[in-house]
Design an enzyme around this catalytic site. Structure first.
Site, mmCIF file in Angstrom:
data_model
loop_
_atom_site.group_PDB
_atom_site.id
_atom_site.type_symbol
_atom_site.label_atom_id
_atom_site.label_comp_id
_atom_site.label_asym_id
_atom_site.label_seq_id
_atom_site.Cartn_x
_atom_site.Cartn_y
_atom_site.Cartn_z
ATOM 1 N N ARG A 40 0.759 -1.366 0.027
ATOM 2 C CA ARG A 40 0.061 0.030 -0.153
ATOM 3 C C ARG A 40 0.791 1.275 0.050
ATOM 4 O O ARG A 40 1.880 1.051 0.557
ATOM 5 C CB ARG A 40 -1.078 0.052 1.360
ATOM 6 C CG ARG A 40 -2.198 -0.862 1.189
ATOM 7 C CD ARG A 40 -3.003 -0.207 0.114
ATOM 8 N NE ARG A 40 -4.202 -0.926 -0.219
ATOM 9 C CZ ARG A 40 -4.363 -2.179 -0.838
ATOM 10 N NH1 ARG A 40 -3.622 -2.673 -1.774
ATOM 11 N NH2 ARG A 40 -5.614 -2.700 -1.088
ATOM 12 N N HIS A 89 -0.575 0.278 -9.685
ATOM 13 C CA HIS A 89 -1.318 -0.413 -9.010
ATOM 14 C C HIS A 89 -1.795 -1.689 -9.713
ATOM 15 O O HIS A 89 -3.207 -2.031 -9.449
ATOM 16 C CB HIS A 89 -2.634 0.156 -8.133
ATOM 17 C CG HIS A 89 -3.071 -0.382 -6.833
ATOM 18 N ND1 HIS A 89 -3.281 0.511 -5.748
ATOM 19 C CD2 HIS A 89 -3.216 -1.692 -6.474
ATOM 20 C CE1 HIS A 89 -3.571 -0.368 -4.587
ATOM 21 N NE2 HIS A 89 -3.194 -1.598 -5.226
ATOM 22 N N GLU A 132 -3.585 8.029 -5.020
ATOM 23 C CA GLU A 132 -3.985 7.001 -6.081
ATOM 24 C C GLU A 132 -5.268 7.553 -6.612
ATOM 25 O O GLU A 132 -6.182 7.822 -5.865
ATOM 26 C CB GLU A 132 -3.962 5.714 -5.760
ATOM 27 C CG GLU A 132 -2.535 5.084 -5.557
ATOM 28 C CD GLU A 132 -2.532 3.606 -5.360
ATOM 29 O OE1 GLU A 132 -3.484 3.025 -5.755
ATOM 30 O OE2 GLU A 132 -1.543 3.192 -4.935
#
Length: 309
Positions: A232, A282, A261
């Site tokens: 993360r 991601h 993000e």
């Protein structure tokens, strides 16, 4: 009953829902909060990835909600306490994208250690940088350090071992007698930083892990070490990482997750001209095969929850 899907998935998996159940599949919803709140008004279940916020505002807009299907495993975008209070089932696709993430970690590790896969422009220009690129390394014999030793880290360990790497890990939550420790050196956090030639992160984002890899921790890593973060954003201090890479203290890094993000142009400017850095949006757990597995498992999880199984 009604299911709303706010982010991309394998559409064919939706066919597993029983006839008579209404499905709204609209991946554009993730970028339109107002439309998302309107869409879930009659929803019995929602299916999301990591960008749709399942918070109190959305839960208030979805009074009939009974299940949240997560196309992945991270749950930091979901208010678990609020869901628990409402008796809403939160259903991650545990294990379905493990292989995809593990292969990303190994692939990024090999690319960064070898350091010879970004020479296309020089090659096309006829520069033939053989001497400079011939000094790359092999992963065999190096220490793969795993921060966290859950299912994905265990899959990384299996593949790293096959490549001749030595394994070390820090996971205070995994019992000492767990079989995952077989062949893996168990060490403290500080020790892991100093031992790892490659440090791969496999911990959730919590108040305890936020900023865990800051300037001090990065300075304790072995000189020339590689950092891979598929966990993360927010666990790594991105500015401190760029400084360590630019100074040569670290040998390289691969980031698949970020504090912001999607990564905006403003946030991404930090990484401009940073050496030996792989950036991806991601997608470590998103392969064609992985997406199919994740999608089918999520649909099955939601189907069973709505059926009361």
């Amino acid at each position: 009953m009604r299911v709303v899907v706010t982010e991309f998935m394998d559409e064919e998996a939706l066919a597993a829902f029983e006839s008579g159940l209404s499905v709204t599949y609209d991946p554009s919803l993730v970028d339109d909060r107002g439309a998302t709140l309107a869409a879930v008004g009659e929803a019995d279940a929602v299916i999301v990835r990591n960008r749709t916020r399942i918070d109190r505002e959305l839960l208030d807009a979805a009074p009939k909600l009974r299940a949240v299907g997560r196309l992945g495993v991270g749950l930091d975008n979901i208010d678990l306490d609020a869901c628990r209070t409402r008796a809403i089932a939160v259903l991650p696709a545990t294990g379905a994208n493990t292989l995809s993430v593990a292969e990303y970690v190994i692939g990024a590790t090999m690319a960064l250690v070898r350091g010879s896969f970004a020479a296309r422009d020089e090659m096309v220009a006829g520069l033939w940088p053989r001497n400079a690129l011939g000094r790359g390394g092999e992963v065999s014999g190096r220490v793969m350090g795993l921060l966290g030793l859950g299912g994905i880290a265990q899959a990384v360990a299996e593949r790293a071992r096959a490549l001749g790497m030595t394994l070390a890990a820090h996971d205070p939550f995994l019992p000492e007698d767990h079989p995952a420790w077989a062949g893996v050196g168990r060490c403290g956090f500080e020790d892991l930083l100093g031992r790892a030639d490659v440090l791969s992160l496999h911990v959730p984002l919590t108040e305890g892990t936020r900023g865990l890899l800051g300037a001090d921790a990065l300075a304790r890593m072995k000189p020339g070490a590689i950092l891979v973060n598929t966990a993360r954003g927010g666990i790594v201090d991105e500015a401190a990482l760029v400084a360590a890479l630019t100074s040569g203290a670290l040998g390289g890094a691969a980031l698949d997750v970020f504090a912001t993000e999607p990564l905006t142009a403003e946030a991404g400017a930090l990484f401009r001209n940073c050496p030996n850095l792989i950036l991806t949006p991601h997608i470590a757990g998103v392969t064609g095969e992985g997406n199919t597995r994740v999608s089918h498992l999520t649909v099955e999880n939601v189907r069973r929850a709505l059926a009361g199984d």
